[in-house]
Design a protein around this motif. Structure first.
Motif, PDB file in Angstrom:
ATOM      1  N   GLU A   5      99.402 131.603  80.935  1.00 14.42           N
ATOM      2  CA  GLU A   5      98.445 132.487  80.273  1.00 14.42           C
ATOM      3  C   GLU A   5      98.862 132.784  78.835  1.00 14.42           C
ATOM      4  O   GLU A   5      98.018 132.810  77.927  1.00 14.42           O
ATOM      5  N   ASP A   6     100.161 132.995  78.609  1.00 19.53           N
ATOM      6  CA  ASP A   6     100.653 133.256  77.252  1.00 19.53           C
ATOM      7  C   ASP A   6     100.354 132.083  76.330  1.00 19.53           C
ATOM      8  O   ASP A   6      99.870 132.257  75.200  1.00 19.53           O
ATOM      9  N   ILE A   7     100.668 130.880  76.808  1.00 22.75           N
ATOM     10  CA  ILE A   7     100.505 129.694  75.955  1.00 22.75           C
ATOM     11  C   ILE A   7      99.034 129.481  75.607  1.00 22.75           C
ATOM     12  O   ILE A   7      98.678 129.237  74.444  1.00 22.75           O
ATOM     13  N   ILE A   8      98.160 129.567  76.605  1.00 18.92           N
ATOM     14  CA  ILE A   8      96.737 129.325  76.356  1.00 18.92           C
ATOM     15  C   ILE A   8      96.135 130.425  75.488  1.00 18.92           C
ATOM     16  O   ILE A   8      95.309 130.167  74.606  1.00 18.92           O
ATOM     17  N   SER A   9      96.579 131.668  75.699  1.00 20.85           N
ATOM     18  CA  SER A   9      95.992 132.786  74.959  1.00 20.85           C
ATOM     19  C   SER A   9      96.477 132.866  73.514  1.00 20.85           C
ATOM     20  O   SER A   9      95.719 133.246  72.620  1.00 20.85           O
ATOM     21  N   TYR A  10      97.743 132.514  73.275  1.00 25.02           N
ATOM     22  CA  TYR A  10      98.331 132.766  71.960  1.00 25.02           C
ATOM     23  C   TYR A  10      98.709 131.481  71.207  1.00 25.02           C
ATOM     24  O   TYR A  10      99.434 131.539  70.228  1.00 25.02           O
ATOM     25  N   THR A  11      98.213 130.347  71.661  1.00 27.27           N
ATOM     26  CA  THR A  11      98.384 129.088  70.948  1.00 27.27           C
ATOM     27  C   THR A  11      97.000 128.570  70.579  1.00 27.27           C
ATOM     28  O   THR A  11      96.076 128.626  71.400  1.00 27.27           O
ATOM     29  N   GLU A  12      96.856 128.071  69.369  1.00 26.96           N
ATOM     30  CA  GLU A  12      95.547 127.661  68.880  1.00 26.96           C
ATOM     31  C   GLU A  12      95.465 126.145  68.744  1.00 26.96           C
ATOM     32  O   GLU A  12      96.012 125.568  67.797  1.00 26.96           O
ATOM     33  N   PRO A  13      94.773 125.470  69.693  1.00 25.98           N
ATOM     34  CA  PRO A  13      94.537 124.033  69.557  1.00 25.98           C
ATOM     35  C   PRO A  13      93.367 123.776  68.595  1.00 25.98           C
ATOM     36  O   PRO A  13      92.330 124.420  68.691  1.00 25.98           O
ATOM     37  N   LYS A  14      93.557 122.839  67.669  1.00 22.22           N
ATOM     38  CA  LYS A  14      92.524 122.543  66.671  1.00 22.22           C
ATOM     39  C   LYS A  14      92.532 121.057  66.328  1.00 22.22           C
ATOM     40  O   LYS A  14      93.444 120.321  66.703  1.00 22.22           O
ATOM     41  N   LEU A  15      91.502 120.643  65.598  1.00 24.42           N
ATOM     42  CA  LEU A  15      91.425 119.303  65.010  1.00 24.42           C
ATOM     43  C   LEU A  15      91.778 118.198  66.005  1.00 24.42           C
ATOM     44  O   LEU A  15      92.736 117.448  65.841  1.00 24.42           O
ATOM     45  N   GLY A  16      90.974 118.102  67.055  1.00 22.61           N
ATOM     46  CA  GLY A  16      91.185 117.064  68.056  1.00 22.61           C
ATOM     47  C   GLY A  16      91.616 117.599  69.400  1.00 22.61           C
ATOM     48  O   GLY A  16      91.527 116.895  70.409  1.00 22.61           O
TER      49      GLY A  16
END
Length: 311
Positions: free
Chosen positions: A202-213
């Motif tokens: 939950e921490d990783i998905i909530s506080y990490t921002e996947p972008k550009l692909g």
């Protein structure tokens, strides 16, 4: 040096005392625990066997392994069937086995009660641990006192001025007396952050921002999440050092990491490519590896890279 020659005649479980520098009531609990540990171990079956203090040149040294070291330690320390003179002979014959396989007697090291700094930057060539310490040789009989004085100088007396300067400087920024409201663990967490970083899915998905692909649902990003979850404590510290420039997290973990850790897809990168980062903005450029195993291997290899080759 404490590991160097801890074999000495301090006291025996039968009341014999020879060279201990501490009162008997200090040593008795230690002796009792040592004997309890001994009686529970495989050493018991060897206790009656006579031991030579020195072996021939075609055999290994008495310090070759832990079992042999413990056998000699217990026999010399606690066996009152050995006379004091014989104990002294055994102790005098003990040798240190160096990493090169050489057997060296303590006296051959020519140690005195002095501390020799590792660099000329300290401004002195030696410091005496005792008055006239440079003329007092270290022997097996005073080794324990030498170790204690040396450690005290290195960790306390020898750095007293530096610690006072640090304390005075810190006090100008933040009054130290106000830290008394916090425990040592709380103060360390506020000042140094989390030294053993931990996170969950939950921490990783909530506080990490996947972008550009990458998006939060893309297979490549989900593989990345699983890789982070499977990392050991040291691997997590290495990952943070690689991506953020710091091996620890601020209090609160990933939720208080700013800027947020951003993960983008590295274009024109195949299976053999490695991740790269822009550390200042916590920006990880991650190839879309086909498996978690390959991703973890490439990511951990990248964390070992020194310099700016992967920036």
């Amino acid at each position: 040096m404490a590991v160097f020659y801890r074999i000495a005649i301090q006291s025996s479980i039968y009341g014999c005392r020879s060279m201990s520098m501490f009162p008997q009531h200090y040593g008795d609990p230690l002796k009792k625990k040592d004997m309890e540990d001994l009686n529970k171990s495989e050493l018991t079956k060897f206790y009656h066997i006579p031991i030579k203090a020195a072996l021939n040149n075609h055999s290994d040294t008495v310090f070759s392994d832990e079992i042999k070291l413990k056998m000699i330690n217990y026999i010399i320390d606690f066996d009152c069937s050995i006379s004091l003179e014989r104990k002294q002979e055994l102790i005098n014959d003990l040798k240190l086995c160096t990493k090169n396989g050489l057997e060296v007697a303590l006296e051959d090291l020519a140690l005195t009660f002095t501390y020799l700094p590792s660099s000329s930057i300290y401004g002195y060539t030696q410091a005496e641990l005792l008055p006239n310490g440079s003329s007092i040789n270290v022997t097996i009989n005073n080794l324990e006192a030498y170790c204690e004085l040396l450690l005290n100088f290195i960790l306390q007396d020898g750095i007293a001025k530096q610690m006072k300067a640090f304390s005075d400087g810190f006090n100008e920024v933040f009054p130290l007396k106000k830290l008394t409201a916090f425990s040592a663990a709380e103060a360390r967490l506020m000042i140094c952050g989390e030294q053993y970083p931990h996170w969950n899915r939950e921490d990783i998905i909530s506080y990490t921002e996947p972008k550009l692909g990458y998006s939060k649902d893309s297979p490549g990003f989900l593989r990345f999440v699983n890789v982070l979850l499977g990392m050991s404590g040291n691997e997590r510290k290495a990952f943070l050092q690689f991506t953020t420039g710091c091996s620890s997290l601020p209090p609160g973990g990933l939720s208080n990491l700013h800027p947020r850790l951003t993960v983008v897809r590295k274009v024109d990168a195949g299976v053999g490519s490695y991740p790269s980062v822009n550390t200042c903005v916590h920006y990880l450029k991650l190839p879309d590896y086909p498996t978690e195993k390959i991703m973890k291997e490439r990511l951990l290899t990248a964390t070992k890279e020194k310099g700016f080759h992967l920036n």
